[in-house]
Design an enzyme around this catalytic site. Structure first.
Site, PDB file in Angstrom:
ATOM      1  N   ASP A 112       0.814  -1.225   0.000  1.00  0.00           N
ATOM      2  CA  ASP A 112       0.000   0.000   0.000  1.00  0.00           C
ATOM      3  C   ASP A 112       0.848   1.275   0.000  1.00  0.00           C
ATOM      4  O   ASP A 112       0.353   2.358   0.341  1.00  0.00           O
ATOM      5  CB  ASP A 112      -0.972  -0.028   1.185  1.00  0.00           C
ATOM      6  N   GLY A 126      -8.613 -17.609  -7.286  1.00  0.00           N
ATOM      7  CA  GLY A 126      -9.131 -16.374  -6.722  1.00  0.00           C
ATOM      8  C   GLY A 126      -9.758 -16.638  -5.370  1.00  0.00           C
ATOM      9  O   GLY A 126     -10.412 -17.668  -5.168  1.00  0.00           O
ATOM     10  N   THR A 174     -11.571 -14.427  -1.807  1.00  0.00           N
ATOM     11  CA  THR A 174     -11.901 -13.129  -1.247  1.00  0.00           C
ATOM     12  C   THR A 174     -11.137 -12.931   0.063  1.00  0.00           C
ATOM     13  O   THR A 174     -10.569 -13.862   0.629  1.00  0.00           O
ATOM     14  CB  THR A 174     -13.408 -12.958  -1.017  1.00  0.00           C
ATOM     15  N   TRP A 194     -12.080  -0.300  -6.777  1.00  0.00           N
ATOM     16  CA  TRP A 194     -10.623  -0.119  -6.985  1.00  0.00           C
ATOM     17  C   TRP A 194     -10.281  -0.421  -8.442  1.00  0.00           C
ATOM     18  O   TRP A 194      -9.389   0.193  -9.031  1.00  0.00           O
ATOM     19  CB  TRP A 194      -9.792  -1.025  -6.074  1.00  0.00           C
ATOM     20  N   ASP A 217      -6.893  -4.089  -5.177  1.00  0.00           N
ATOM     21  CA  ASP A 217      -6.580  -2.778  -4.600  1.00  0.00           C
ATOM     22  C   ASP A 217      -5.251  -2.231  -5.125  1.00  0.00           C
ATOM     23  O   ASP A 217      -5.026  -1.023  -5.159  1.00  0.00           O
ATOM     24  CB  ASP A 217      -6.485  -2.840  -3.067  1.00  0.00           C
ATOM     25  N   ARG A 242     -15.964  -2.760  -2.895  1.00  0.00           N
ATOM     26  CA  ARG A 242     -14.824  -1.831  -2.967  1.00  0.00           C
ATOM     27  C   ARG A 242     -13.748  -2.359  -3.904  1.00  0.00           C
ATOM     28  O   ARG A 242     -13.072  -1.585  -4.579  1.00  0.00           O
ATOM     29  CB  ARG A 242     -14.266  -1.517  -1.587  1.00  0.00           C
TER      30      ARG A 242
HETATM   31  N1  GLY Z   1      -7.214  -1.737   0.513  1.00  0.00           N
HETATM   32  C1  GLY Z   1      -7.958  -2.296   1.577  1.00  0.00           C
HETATM   33  C2  GLY Z   1      -9.368  -1.876   1.599  1.00  0.00           C
HETATM   34  O1  GLY Z   1      -9.897  -1.372   0.642  1.00  0.00           O
HETATM   35  O2  GLY Z   1      -9.973  -2.070   2.617  1.00  0.00           O
HETATM   36  N1  GLY Z   2      -7.094  -5.421   5.266  1.00  0.00           N
HETATM   37  C1  GLY Z   2      -6.794  -4.635   4.155  1.00  0.00           C
HETATM   38  C2  GLY Z   2      -5.425  -4.067   4.091  1.00  0.00           C
HETATM   39  O1  GLY Z   2      -4.748  -3.970   5.096  1.00  0.00           O
HETATM   40  O2  GLY Z   2      -4.976  -3.686   3.014  1.00  0.00           O
END
Ligand code: GLY
Ligand code: GLY
Length: 400
Positions: A117, A236, A238, A254, A178, A250
Protein backbone atom coordinates in the site's frame (compact mmCIF):
# COMPACT_ATOMS: atom_id res chain seq x y z
CA UNK A 1 -2.39 -4.46 -32.75
CA UNK A 2 -1.93 -5.70 -29.17
CA UNK A 3 -3.33 -9.06 -28.01
CA UNK A 4 -6.68 -8.78 -26.22
CA UNK A 5 -6.23 -8.39 -22.47
CA UNK A 6 -9.51 -9.95 -21.46
CA UNK A 7 -12.41 -11.67 -23.23
CA UNK A 8 -15.23 -9.82 -21.42
CA UNK A 9 -17.30 -7.17 -23.21
CA UNK A 10 -19.23 -4.55 -21.22
CA UNK A 11 -22.76 -5.57 -20.22
CA UNK A 12 -25.30 -3.10 -21.65
CA UNK A 13 -25.70 -0.31 -19.08
CA UNK A 14 -29.22 -0.45 -17.56
CA UNK A 15 -29.72 3.31 -17.25
CA UNK A 16 -33.39 2.83 -16.30
CA UNK A 17 -32.19 1.11 -13.11
CA UNK A 18 -30.22 4.17 -11.91
CA UNK A 19 -31.91 6.75 -9.64
CA UNK A 20 -34.24 9.13 -11.49
CA UNK A 21 -32.70 12.10 -9.62
CA UNK A 22 -29.35 11.45 -11.33
CA UNK A 23 -30.84 12.48 -14.68
CA UNK A 24 -31.04 16.14 -13.56
CA UNK A 25 -27.91 18.16 -14.35
CA UNK A 26 -25.92 18.73 -11.12
CA UNK A 27 -26.37 22.26 -9.80
CA UNK A 28 -23.33 24.40 -9.02
CA UNK A 29 -25.00 25.65 -5.81
CA UNK A 30 -25.44 22.11 -4.45
CA UNK A 31 -21.87 21.26 -5.33
CA UNK A 32 -20.54 24.43 -3.66
CA UNK A 33 -22.54 23.64 -0.50
CA UNK A 34 -21.12 20.12 -0.41
CA UNK A 35 -17.57 21.45 -0.84
CA UNK A 36 -18.03 24.07 1.89
CA UNK A 37 -19.30 21.43 4.35
CA UNK A 38 -16.42 19.06 3.51
CA UNK A 39 -13.80 21.83 3.88
CA UNK A 40 -15.24 22.84 7.26
CA UNK A 41 -14.87 19.22 8.43
CA UNK A 42 -11.28 18.99 7.16
CA UNK A 43 -10.41 22.32 8.86
CA UNK A 44 -11.85 21.11 12.16
CA UNK A 45 -9.98 17.79 11.95
CA UNK A 46 -6.70 19.43 10.86
CA UNK A 47 -6.68 21.26 14.20
CA UNK A 48 -7.84 18.17 16.08
CA UNK A 49 -5.28 15.69 14.66
CA UNK A 50 -2.33 18.07 14.10
CA UNK A 51 0.73 15.91 13.41
CA UNK A 52 -1.26 12.71 14.12
CA UNK A 53 -3.60 10.80 11.80
CA UNK A 54 -7.13 9.41 11.94
CA UNK A 55 -7.36 5.61 12.31
CA UNK A 56 -8.60 3.72 9.21
CA UNK A 57 -12.20 3.64 10.43
CA UNK A 58 -14.19 5.56 13.02
CA UNK A 59 -15.73 4.39 16.28
CA UNK A 60 -19.23 5.79 16.75
CA UNK A 61 -18.54 8.16 13.85
CA UNK A 62 -15.33 9.65 15.32
CA UNK A 63 -11.81 8.63 14.25
CA UNK A 64 -9.37 7.86 17.07
CA UNK A 65 -5.92 9.42 16.52
CA UNK A 66 -2.83 7.37 15.63
CA UNK A 67 0.81 7.61 14.55
CA UNK A 68 1.95 7.17 10.95
CA UNK A 69 1.94 3.36 10.94
CA UNK A 70 -1.14 2.23 8.95
CA UNK A 71 -1.71 1.64 5.23
CA UNK A 72 -4.29 4.45 5.32
CA UNK A 73 -2.39 7.47 6.67
CA UNK A 74 -1.84 9.02 3.24
CA UNK A 75 -5.58 9.51 2.71
CA UNK A 76 -5.71 12.14 5.43
CA UNK A 77 -2.65 13.97 4.09
CA UNK A 78 -4.23 13.78 0.63
CA UNK A 79 -7.36 15.42 2.01
CA UNK A 80 -5.24 18.26 3.39
CA UNK A 81 -3.63 18.77 -0.03
CA UNK A 82 -7.05 18.76 -1.72
CA UNK A 83 -8.35 21.24 0.87
CA UNK A 84 -5.31 23.44 0.17
CA UNK A 85 -6.02 23.33 -3.58
CA UNK A 86 -9.75 23.99 -3.13
CA UNK A 87 -9.40 26.84 -0.62
CA UNK A 88 -5.87 28.22 -1.12
CA UNK A 89 -5.55 28.37 2.68
CA UNK A 90 -1.95 27.97 3.92
CA UNK A 91 -2.99 26.23 7.16
CA UNK A 92 -3.90 23.06 5.22
CA UNK A 93 -0.54 23.12 3.46
CA UNK A 94 1.29 23.67 6.75
CA UNK A 95 -0.15 20.52 8.34
CA UNK A 96 0.40 18.49 5.15
CA UNK A 97 4.05 19.57 5.12
CA UNK A 98 4.60 18.23 8.66
CA UNK A 99 3.15 14.93 7.38
CA UNK A 100 5.58 14.85 4.44
CA UNK A 101 8.48 14.92 6.93
CA UNK A 102 6.86 12.02 8.79
CA UNK A 103 6.39 10.01 5.56
CA UNK A 104 10.03 10.67 4.65
CA UNK A 105 11.17 9.19 7.97
CA UNK A 106 8.75 6.29 7.61
CA UNK A 107 10.24 5.08 4.34
CA UNK A 108 13.84 5.66 5.45
CA UNK A 109 13.33 3.68 8.67
CA UNK A 110 10.97 1.14 7.04
CA UNK A 111 8.27 1.73 9.64
CA UNK A 112 5.31 -0.56 8.74
CA UNK A 113 6.24 -0.63 5.05
CA UNK A 114 6.12 -4.42 4.54
CA UNK A 115 3.06 -4.32 2.24
CA UNK A 116 2.06 -2.98 -1.17
CA UNK A 117 0.00 0.00 0.00
CA UNK A 118 3.00 2.29 -0.46
CA UNK A 119 1.23 3.83 -3.46
CA UNK A 120 -1.82 4.83 -1.43
CA UNK A 121 0.54 6.20 1.22
CA UNK A 122 3.04 8.10 -0.92
CA UNK A 123 1.05 9.23 -3.99
CA UNK A 124 -1.35 11.18 -1.80
CA UNK A 125 1.22 12.57 0.65
CA UNK A 126 4.58 13.00 -1.08
CA UNK A 127 3.86 12.88 -4.83
CA UNK A 128 1.03 15.35 -4.16
CA UNK A 129 3.35 17.50 -2.03
CA UNK A 130 6.03 17.45 -4.73
CA UNK A 131 3.53 18.34 -7.47
CA UNK A 132 1.99 21.20 -5.47
CA UNK A 133 5.05 22.73 -3.80
CA UNK A 134 8.12 21.36 -5.64
CA UNK A 135 9.45 19.95 -2.34
CA UNK A 136 12.61 17.89 -2.91
CA UNK A 137 12.08 16.08 0.39
CA UNK A 138 8.66 14.92 -0.87
CA UNK A 139 10.16 13.72 -4.16
CA UNK A 140 13.00 11.82 -2.48
CA UNK A 141 10.60 10.20 0.00
CA UNK A 142 8.22 9.09 -2.76
CA UNK A 143 11.11 7.64 -4.79
CA UNK A 144 12.28 5.75 -1.70
CA UNK A 145 8.77 4.34 -1.27
CA UNK A 146 8.70 3.26 -4.92
CA UNK A 147 11.95 1.32 -4.32
CA UNK A 148 10.33 -0.41 -1.34
CA UNK A 149 7.31 -1.29 -3.47
CA UNK A 150 9.56 -2.73 -6.17
CA UNK A 151 11.10 -5.09 -3.57
CA UNK A 152 7.72 -6.87 -3.53
CA UNK A 153 7.76 -7.58 -7.27
CA UNK A 154 8.33 -11.14 -8.55
CA UNK A 155 9.82 -10.88 -12.07
CA UNK A 156 8.98 -14.56 -12.79
CA UNK A 157 5.28 -14.07 -12.08
CA UNK A 158 5.06 -10.39 -13.06
CA UNK A 159 3.16 -9.45 -9.90
CA UNK A 160 3.61 -7.39 -6.76
CA UNK A 161 2.74 -9.32 -3.60
CA UNK A 162 0.09 -7.59 -1.54
CA UNK A 163 0.70 -8.43 2.06
CA UNK A 164 3.20 -9.91 4.44
CA UNK A 165 6.67 -11.28 4.12
CA UNK A 166 7.64 -12.57 0.68
CA UNK A 167 8.40 -15.96 2.25
CA UNK A 168 5.15 -16.26 4.22
CA UNK A 169 3.41 -19.31 2.63
CA UNK A 170 -0.05 -17.86 3.36
CA UNK A 171 0.72 -14.66 1.44
CA UNK A 172 3.32 -15.69 -1.12
CA UNK A 173 2.19 -14.88 -4.67
CA UNK A 174 -1.03 -13.08 -3.63
CA UNK A 175 -2.04 -10.05 -5.68
CA UNK A 176 -5.14 -7.99 -4.90
CA UNK A 177 -7.29 -5.68 -6.98
CA UNK A 178 -6.58 -2.78 -4.60
CA UNK A 179 -2.98 -2.75 -5.92
CA UNK A 180 -4.19 -1.00 -9.09
CA UNK A 181 -4.06 2.22 -7.06
CA UNK A 182 -0.50 1.52 -5.90
CA UNK A 183 0.86 1.33 -9.45
CA UNK A 184 0.70 5.07 -10.26
CA UNK A 185 3.54 5.58 -7.73
CA UNK A 186 5.71 3.30 -9.88
CA UNK A 187 4.85 5.15 -13.11
CA UNK A 188 5.52 8.49 -11.43
CA UNK A 189 8.89 7.17 -10.19
CA UNK A 190 9.93 6.27 -13.75
CA UNK A 191 8.63 9.58 -15.10
CA UNK A 192 10.53 11.63 -12.52
CA UNK A 193 13.78 9.59 -12.47
CA UNK A 194 14.05 8.13 -15.98
CA UNK A 195 14.60 4.70 -14.39
CA UNK A 196 12.29 2.32 -16.27
CA UNK A 197 12.39 -0.58 -13.77
CA UNK A 198 9.35 0.85 -11.97
CA UNK A 199 7.23 1.24 -15.11
CA UNK A 200 8.14 -2.20 -16.44
CA UNK A 201 7.03 -3.89 -13.21
CA UNK A 202 3.77 -1.91 -13.17
CA UNK A 203 3.05 -2.85 -16.80
CA UNK A 204 3.49 -6.56 -16.04
CA UNK A 205 1.39 -6.39 -12.87
CA UNK A 206 -1.55 -4.57 -14.48
CA UNK A 207 -1.66 -7.13 -17.30
CA UNK A 208 -1.75 -9.98 -14.79
CA UNK A 209 -4.53 -8.20 -12.88
CA UNK A 210 -6.50 -7.65 -16.07
CA UNK A 211 -6.18 -11.27 -17.17
CA UNK A 212 -6.75 -13.04 -13.86
CA UNK A 213 -8.48 -10.88 -11.28
CA UNK A 214 -11.29 -9.85 -13.64
CA UNK A 215 -13.77 -12.68 -14.17
CA UNK A 216 -15.42 -13.41 -17.51
CA UNK A 217 -18.71 -11.84 -16.34
CA UNK A 218 -16.96 -8.51 -15.61
CA UNK A 219 -16.89 -8.90 -11.82
CA UNK A 220 -13.62 -9.18 -9.88
CA UNK A 221 -11.96 -11.37 -7.30
CA UNK A 222 -10.61 -9.43 -4.37
CA UNK A 223 -7.39 -11.46 -4.29
CA UNK A 224 -5.69 -13.91 -6.65
CA UNK A 225 -2.82 -16.33 -6.04
CA UNK A 226 -0.04 -17.12 -8.48
CA UNK A 227 2.91 -19.43 -8.30
CA UNK A 228 5.39 -16.70 -7.35
CA UNK A 229 8.26 -18.29 -9.28
CA UNK A 230 6.80 -19.35 -12.62
CA UNK A 231 3.70 -17.17 -12.69
CA UNK A 232 1.17 -20.00 -13.06
CA UNK A 233 -2.23 -18.64 -12.05
CA UNK A 234 -3.69 -20.57 -9.09
CA UNK A 235 -7.01 -19.37 -7.65
CA UNK A 236 -9.13 -16.37 -6.72
CA UNK A 237 -10.09 -15.84 -3.08
CA UNK A 238 -11.90 -13.13 -1.25
CA UNK A 239 -10.57 -11.37 1.84
CA UNK A 240 -13.07 -8.62 2.60
CA UNK A 241 -15.99 -9.79 0.44
CA UNK A 242 -18.95 -12.08 1.15
CA UNK A 243 -17.56 -15.17 -0.58
CA UNK A 244 -14.85 -16.25 -3.02
CA UNK A 245 -17.31 -16.05 -5.93
CA UNK A 246 -19.16 -12.86 -4.93
CA UNK A 247 -17.97 -9.36 -5.88
CA UNK A 248 -16.66 -7.21 -3.02
CA UNK A 249 -17.96 -3.74 -3.88
CA UNK A 250 -14.82 -1.83 -2.97
CA UNK A 251 -12.66 -4.23 -4.93
CA UNK A 252 -14.77 -3.56 -8.01
CA UNK A 253 -14.44 0.17 -7.31
CA UNK A 254 -10.62 -0.12 -6.99
CA UNK A 255 -10.72 -1.70 -10.43
CA UNK A 256 -12.99 0.97 -11.94
CA UNK A 257 -10.58 3.63 -10.67
CA UNK A 258 -7.30 1.81 -11.13
CA UNK A 259 -7.40 0.53 -14.72
CA UNK A 260 -8.07 4.02 -16.19
CA UNK A 261 -5.50 5.65 -13.88
CA UNK A 262 -2.89 3.21 -15.16
CA UNK A 263 -3.99 3.92 -18.76
CA UNK A 264 -3.27 7.61 -18.05
CA UNK A 265 0.36 6.63 -17.45
CA UNK A 266 0.99 3.82 -19.95
CA UNK A 267 -1.45 4.78 -22.71
CA UNK A 268 -2.90 1.23 -22.98
CA UNK A 269 -6.46 1.86 -24.19
CA UNK A 270 -7.37 -1.79 -23.56
CA UNK A 271 -7.47 -0.82 -19.88
CA UNK A 272 -10.23 1.69 -20.68
CA UNK A 273 -12.30 -1.06 -22.34
CA UNK A 274 -11.80 -3.12 -19.20
CA UNK A 275 -12.82 -0.12 -17.11
CA UNK A 276 -16.15 -0.10 -18.96
CA UNK A 277 -16.64 -3.81 -18.27
CA UNK A 278 -16.18 -3.25 -14.55
CA UNK A 279 -18.15 -0.01 -14.47
CA UNK A 280 -21.23 -1.47 -16.16
CA UNK A 281 -21.18 -4.54 -13.92
CA UNK A 282 -21.08 -2.22 -10.89
CA UNK A 283 -23.71 0.28 -12.09
CA UNK A 284 -26.13 -2.53 -12.99
CA UNK A 285 -26.11 -3.81 -9.39
CA UNK A 286 -26.92 -0.71 -7.34
CA UNK A 287 -29.85 -0.42 -4.93
CA UNK A 288 -32.60 2.19 -5.37
CA UNK A 289 -30.60 5.17 -4.04
CA UNK A 290 -27.53 4.26 -6.12
CA UNK A 291 -25.11 3.75 -3.19
CA UNK A 292 -23.75 0.19 -3.24
CA UNK A 293 -23.95 -2.45 -0.55
CA UNK A 294 -20.57 -3.67 0.81
CA UNK A 295 -20.76 -6.63 -1.58
CA UNK A 296 -22.52 -6.40 -4.94
CA UNK A 297 -24.22 -9.75 -4.26
CA UNK A 298 -26.69 -7.65 -2.21
CA UNK A 299 -29.02 -5.28 -4.04
CA UNK A 300 -31.65 -4.75 -1.34
CA UNK A 301 -32.37 -5.72 2.28
CA UNK A 302 -30.73 -4.99 5.64
CA UNK A 303 -27.01 -5.50 4.83
CA UNK A 304 -24.78 -2.42 5.21
CA UNK A 305 -23.92 -0.01 2.41
CA UNK A 306 -20.34 0.95 1.67
CA UNK A 307 -20.36 4.68 0.97
CA UNK A 308 -16.55 4.55 0.67
CA UNK A 309 -16.80 2.17 -2.31
CA UNK A 310 -19.29 4.59 -3.90
CA UNK A 311 -16.83 7.49 -3.48
CA UNK A 312 -14.00 5.44 -5.05
CA UNK A 313 -16.29 4.38 -7.90
CA UNK A 314 -17.36 7.99 -8.54
CA UNK A 315 -13.72 9.06 -8.97
CA UNK A 316 -13.10 6.03 -11.18
CA UNK A 317 -16.08 6.83 -13.41
CA UNK A 318 -14.87 10.43 -13.78
CA UNK A 319 -11.33 9.29 -14.61
CA UNK A 320 -12.66 6.73 -17.11
CA UNK A 321 -15.07 9.22 -18.72
CA UNK A 322 -12.26 11.76 -19.09
CA UNK A 323 -10.29 9.23 -21.17
CA UNK A 324 -13.14 8.21 -23.50
CA UNK A 325 -13.82 9.80 -26.89
CA UNK A 326 -16.58 12.43 -26.93
CA UNK A 327 -18.61 10.22 -29.26
CA UNK A 328 -18.62 7.27 -26.84
CA UNK A 329 -22.18 7.30 -25.41
CA UNK A 330 -20.93 5.81 -22.13
CA UNK A 331 -18.87 8.92 -21.48
CA UNK A 332 -21.88 11.11 -20.62
CA UNK A 333 -23.56 8.23 -18.74
CA UNK A 334 -20.54 7.79 -16.48
CA UNK A 335 -20.27 11.52 -15.82
CA UNK A 336 -23.97 11.67 -14.93
CA UNK A 337 -23.75 8.62 -12.67
CA UNK A 338 -20.64 9.94 -10.89
CA UNK A 339 -22.16 13.38 -10.27
CA UNK A 340 -25.41 11.77 -9.09
CA UNK A 341 -23.54 9.46 -6.73
CA UNK A 342 -21.55 12.32 -5.20
CA UNK A 343 -24.62 14.51 -4.68
CA UNK A 344 -26.49 11.54 -3.14
CA UNK A 345 -23.54 11.04 -0.78
CA UNK A 346 -23.55 14.72 0.16
CA UNK A 347 -27.30 14.81 0.77
CA UNK A 348 -27.88 11.49 2.52
CA UNK A 349 -24.55 10.17 3.80
CA UNK A 350 -22.63 13.28 4.91
CA UNK A 351 -22.00 13.51 8.65
CA UNK A 352 -23.12 16.93 9.96
CA UNK A 353 -22.14 16.00 13.52
CA UNK A 354 -19.29 18.55 13.83
CA UNK A 355 -17.47 16.69 16.65
CA UNK A 356 -13.65 16.91 16.61
CA UNK A 357 -12.39 13.85 14.72
CA UNK A 358 -15.78 13.04 13.15
CA UNK A 359 -15.70 11.40 9.72
CA UNK A 360 -17.17 13.00 6.60
CA UNK A 361 -19.14 10.09 5.13
CA UNK A 362 -21.32 7.84 7.26
CA UNK A 363 -22.26 4.26 6.38
CA UNK A 364 -18.98 2.81 5.10
CA UNK A 365 -17.65 -0.70 5.77
CA UNK A 366 -13.97 -1.53 6.28
CA UNK A 367 -13.97 -5.30 6.85
CA UNK A 368 -17.36 -6.97 7.31
CA UNK A 369 -16.16 -10.58 7.72
CA UNK A 370 -13.82 -9.47 10.55
CA UNK A 371 -16.40 -6.95 11.91
CA UNK A 372 -14.01 -3.98 11.69
CA UNK A 373 -15.42 -0.55 10.87
CA UNK A 374 -18.90 -1.75 9.90
CA UNK A 375 -21.34 1.12 9.27
CA UNK A 376 -18.68 3.66 10.25
CA UNK A 377 -16.65 6.30 8.43
CA UNK A 378 -13.55 5.07 6.57
CA UNK A 379 -10.77 7.54 5.85
CA UNK A 380 -10.34 6.51 2.18
CA UNK A 381 -14.07 7.10 1.65
CA UNK A 382 -13.64 10.64 2.98
CA UNK A 383 -10.57 11.14 0.73
CA UNK A 384 -12.29 9.94 -2.45
CA UNK A 385 -15.42 11.94 -1.64
CA UNK A 386 -13.30 15.11 -1.51
CA UNK A 387 -11.38 14.04 -4.65
CA UNK A 388 -14.69 13.51 -6.46
CA UNK A 389 -15.95 16.95 -5.38
CA UNK A 390 -12.67 18.41 -6.63
CA UNK A 391 -12.92 16.61 -9.97
CA UNK A 392 -16.51 17.82 -10.41
CA UNK A 393 -15.75 21.44 -9.60
CA UNK A 394 -12.46 22.26 -11.35
CA UNK A 395 -9.80 21.08 -13.78
CA UNK A 396 -7.63 18.90 -11.57
CA UNK A 397 -4.30 17.15 -12.07
CA UNK A 398 -4.45 13.84 -10.14
CA UNK A 399 -1.90 13.07 -7.42
CA UNK A 400 -1.98 9.48 -8.78
N1 GLY B 1 -7.21 -1.74 0.51
C1 GLY B 1 -7.96 -2.30 1.58
C2 GLY B 1 -9.37 -1.88 1.60
O1 GLY B 1 -9.90 -1.37 0.64
O2 GLY B 1 -9.97 -2.07 2.62
N1 GLY C 1 -7.09 -5.42 5.27
C1 GLY C 1 -6.79 -4.64 4.15
C2 GLY C 1 -5.43 -4.07 4.09
O1 GLY C 1 -4.75 -3.97 5.10
O2 GLY C 1 -4.98 -3.69 3.01
Amino acid sequence: MQAALHPARPEPLQTAGLPQAWREPPSRARLDQAIAAALAAVARNAVHFGEYFPKPSSTGGVYPAMDNTEWTNGFWTGMLWLAYELSGKPEFRGVAETHVASFDRRQRERIATNHHDLGFLYSLSCVAGHKLTGSEQARTAALGAAELLLERYYPGAGIIQAWGDLNDPAQRGRMIIDCNLNLPLLYWASETSGDLRFRDAANRHIEQAARHIVRTDGSTYHTFFFDADNGQPREGKTHQGYSDDSCWARGQAWGIAGFPLVARHNGDTRLLELGKVLANYYLNRLPADGICYWDLIFTDGPEERDSSAAAVAACGLLELASRLPLLDPLRAEYERAAAGMVLTLSEHYFNHDGAPGAGLLRHAVYHKPNRIGVDESCIWGDYFYLEALTRLSRIWEPYW
